[in-house]
Design an enzyme around this catalytic site. Structure first.
Site: not given
Length: 751
Positions: A498-499, A681
């Protein structure tokens, strides 16, 4: 000396004595509360005294139903305690974890003796007394385990009570219904019409010494006495039958010797609602939003939870009765019975191992047991919950509750480094130099008073250091290609990340404050980026395409460094076209020392759920704009799913979203060999791995629940072993840190 004349007026002593004998209802009336509100408060709090009832009234000051005549719904359970309850609680947890939610998870383990019935608030005290009286009248207590016969079918699993024991429980249920019918209907016959509406099952059993009006004789009195059973699972998918059956077969009903009767009640609004437990607080930003507090429960419509496209739903607070909109992913589903009020507990067994140890161990509002760990339960009898008591020990109860809540924090492992002498003369290169010892039995007081130099440090057994053992200050992190397990080195892996921390979620509305009238970016905090790349639609384009904070960039770099230390090999890099993901990917590659060696392939098919973007696909930075900003993107890569396909998916369902991400990952695997790094995400960690590892797409509500457990820069690893993909423990540790709110310098000069 003159004789003291007697006083005719009431003395303060007599006044004080008389006030001490006031009932809680009388005290509330003297405090100025209307009768109907006072009675509702006492019934809603289990008649535990004036303080709790008045607190309930103050909390419900904005409850729109406070003055409505809505009788509570009551139910009587026979509940197991002791070792059998521990088995059932473990079964509840395992079945939910392995097979998902089914109807049995909505309640505590129980046998229903009297089904839900309605009663006016003024009768709650009599209902509680009647339960104790029934057991006292019956006299005989259980001196052996109940005989339970297992039963399993495609839509139900549970235990049925053997006939002999079922008859004993049926007599209790029938006697209770008779007692309630006599005491409530006859004593309040002038309000019979209202009582009849509240008790649709009352009237068939009557006492010859009491006068029950003729209009009540046609009412049917039927307690829940047919096929008494303890439900283990129902309303479950047929595909879960074998897994549930295996779990049921591990239960040993021969130890079901401890039982108690419980009288519960619930808010009538709860009958058609799903109960969610608040797991994250929320302060309302709009007038129609509901404040969320840890410890509160929310009543939601199941249909609304499943159909909401933006993750918000209207709910009712159990704590305040207020209605408003809330983010569903700040809550998680829990048993409906958690939001019930416990009025009375009466033992049915001679050998007692109660799950509710004392009045102090009961939640002071709804009577749930604070301690849910089996080891915390004492095998001693608890006193009955005394109706109408002043409950003066509420302060001690709160203190005990805080101790219970803080216990995990106070009993954290004791960490001690070896002293410099040991590091110099006794260090074994194969032994980590930090010893972590967990002392779960010591109290917070003893731990705080124990001198640090008296902590006994015993060296652990010698073992090779793990490549990612960052706790060990002397672990060998040199990169030896031969140190990896040969079998694991051959297995193909996908790393899904995930970012990092994003600006909009950290600072809220930021664009109006960080851009001047000419569209020039102005940094307002050290955690904001110094500069932003040029884009054709600025600053509006940043609205749905937020950059990372500087902390977010650092998070990603830490993960990259940890993967490098763990000797992870990355052969292909794919990334969502969101700017925050591209930044995360670039920073992780810097930590991996792969800058310039691996180009970033932008894959729009990895973007998150389109239902969250009803206005359309975000206006991402173009490849030319990214190249101008020095991002090393692959200009020649042709995506599996171009951005134009996302436009047609604006109303995609959760299942279609899972299928989209799953299809992308399958095609990427077909087109490549070696290990793959995917940066996208929070949803990506689940949507790109769930079906690949044999799972099925989650529902909307389940997806929201799981993504809230995926913080920034979380990393999931999927490994192919003998042709089968499965989730495995990542090679690197996670990154964890606390929130750091904004500092206002002038707060120091405020008076």
């Amino acid at each position: 000396m003159a004789t003291l004349p007697p006083r005719k007026s009431q003395t303060p002593t007599r006044i004080c004595i008389s006030k001490q004998h006031l009932t809680p209802l009388q005290t509330l009336l003297q405090m100025g509360f209307p009768r109907h509100r006072a009675e509702k408060a006492l019934a809603s709090t289990g008649n535990r005294g004036v303080q709790i009832a008045s607190d309930w009234l103050l909390a419900h000051v904005n409850d729109g139903t406070l003055d409505e005549c809505a009788p509570r719904e009551y139910i009587i359970y026979a509940c197991p305690t002791g070792p059998f309850l521990q088995q059932l609680e473990e079964f509840w947890a395992k079945s939910r974890q392995m097979c998902g939610w089914n109807g049995a998870h909505n309640y505590v383990p129980h046998i229903t003796l009297v089904s839900f019935f309605k009663a006016p608030d003024e009768c709650s005290l009599q209902l509680s007394k009647a339960l104790k009286q029934v057991v006292d009248m019956t006299g005989a207590l259980l001196d052996r385990p109940l005989k339970l016969e297992p039963y399993m079918s495609q839509n139900f699993m549970g235990f049925f009570v053997a006939e002999e024991d079922a008859n004993y429980l049926k007599r209790l249920a029938l006697q209770y219904v008779k007692e309630v019918s006599n005491s409530i209907i006859s004593d309040t016959y002038e309000q019979l019409d209202a009582i009849v509406a509240c008790f649709p099952w009352c009237g068939a059993v009557s006492s010859g010494t009491r006068c029950i009006p003729r209009s009540s004789r046609s009412i049917s009195l039927e307690p829940h006495v047919k096929s008494l059973h303890l439900t283990l699972a129902y309303q479950f998918p047929q595909a879960q039958f074998n897994a549930l059956k295996a779990l049921v077969e591990t239960l040993d009903a021969s130890c079901a010797s401890n039982w108690e009767l419980r009288l519960y009640s619930r808010d009538p609004r709860l009958a058609t609602k799903q109960v969610q437990k608040v797991v994250y607080p929320h302060n309302p930003h709009e007038t129609d939003e509901l404040e969320l507090r840890i410890g509160d429960y929310i009543y939601l419509n199941t249909e609304v939870v499943d159909s909401s496209s933006d993750g918000w739903a209207e709910g009712i607070s159990w704590l305040t009765g207020s209605t408003g909109h809330l983010p569903v992913n700040y809550t998680e589903r829990t048993a409906e019975s958690d939001a019930w009020t416990l009025h009375r507990v009466v033992q049915l067994s001679k050998s007692v191992a109660s799950s509710l140890t004392s009045a102090e161990d009961l939640d002071i509002v709804d009577g749930r047991s604070i301690s849910t760990e089996p080891d915390d339960r004492q095998n001693t009898a608890h006193p009955d919950i005394i109706e109408g008591s002043s409950f003066e020990e509420s302060e001690q109860s709160v203190e005990k509750y805080l101790r219970q809540t803080l216990k995990p924090c106070l009993e954290l492992p004791s960490v001690q480094l070896l002293n410099s002498h040991n590091l110099t003369h006794q260090h074994n290169p194969n032994t980590p130099t930090i010893e972590i010892t967990t002392n779960m039995s010591s109290s917070s007081t003893s731990m705080s008073k124990q001198p640090v130099d008296e902590i006994l440090v015993e060296p652990p057994a010698a073992q090779p250091p793990r490549p990612d053992d960052t706790l060990s200050v002397h672990s060998d992190h040199s990169l030896h290609p031969g140190s990896l397990d040969a079998s694991h080195a051959k297995n193909r892996k996908i790393y899904i990340m995930r970012h990092g921390e994003r600006v909009d979620f950290t600072f809220g509305t930021w664009i109006p404050y960080c851009f001047d009238e000419f569209g020039n970016y102005m940094r307002k905090d050290l955690n904001m980026p110094k500069t932003l790349p040029r884009r054709k639609n600025s600053p509006e384009g940043w609205q749905n395409d937020s950059p990372l904070t500087n902390v977010g960039v650092y998070q990603a770099n830490l993960i990259g460094q940890a993967l490098l230390e763990a000797q992870v090999q990355i052969d292909h890099v794919y990334c969502s076209p969101s700017y925050r993901c591209i930044q995360t990917c670039t920073s992780a590659l810097e930590g991996l020392k792969l800058t310039g060696k691996q180009k970033i392939k932008l894959e729009p098919g990895l973007f998150e759920w389109m239902a969250w973007y009803p206005s359309g696909v975000p206006d991402w930075l173009t490849k030319n704009e990214l190249t101008e900003a020095k991002f090393d993107v692959d200009l020649d890569y042709e995506p599996v799913q171009p951005a134009s396909e996302l436009t047609a998916r604006l109303k995609e369902s959760t299942e279609q979203f899972y299928e989209r991400n799953h299809d992308v990952i399958l095609q990427l695997l077909e087109q490549t060999t070696g290990n793959i790094l995917v940066v996208a995400h929070a949803t990506t960690l689940d949507t790109c791995s769930r079906q690949l590892t044999g799972g099925v797409p989650r529902s909307t509500n389940e997806l929201r629940q799981v993504i809230h457990k995926i913080p920034y820069c979380s990393l999931a690893t999927v490994e192919q072993v003998d042709g089968v993909w499965k989730l495995v423990e990542p090679e690197c540790l996670p990154v964890t840190h606390s929130k750091n709110p904004r500092f206002e310098w002038n707060a120091l000069s405020a008076t």
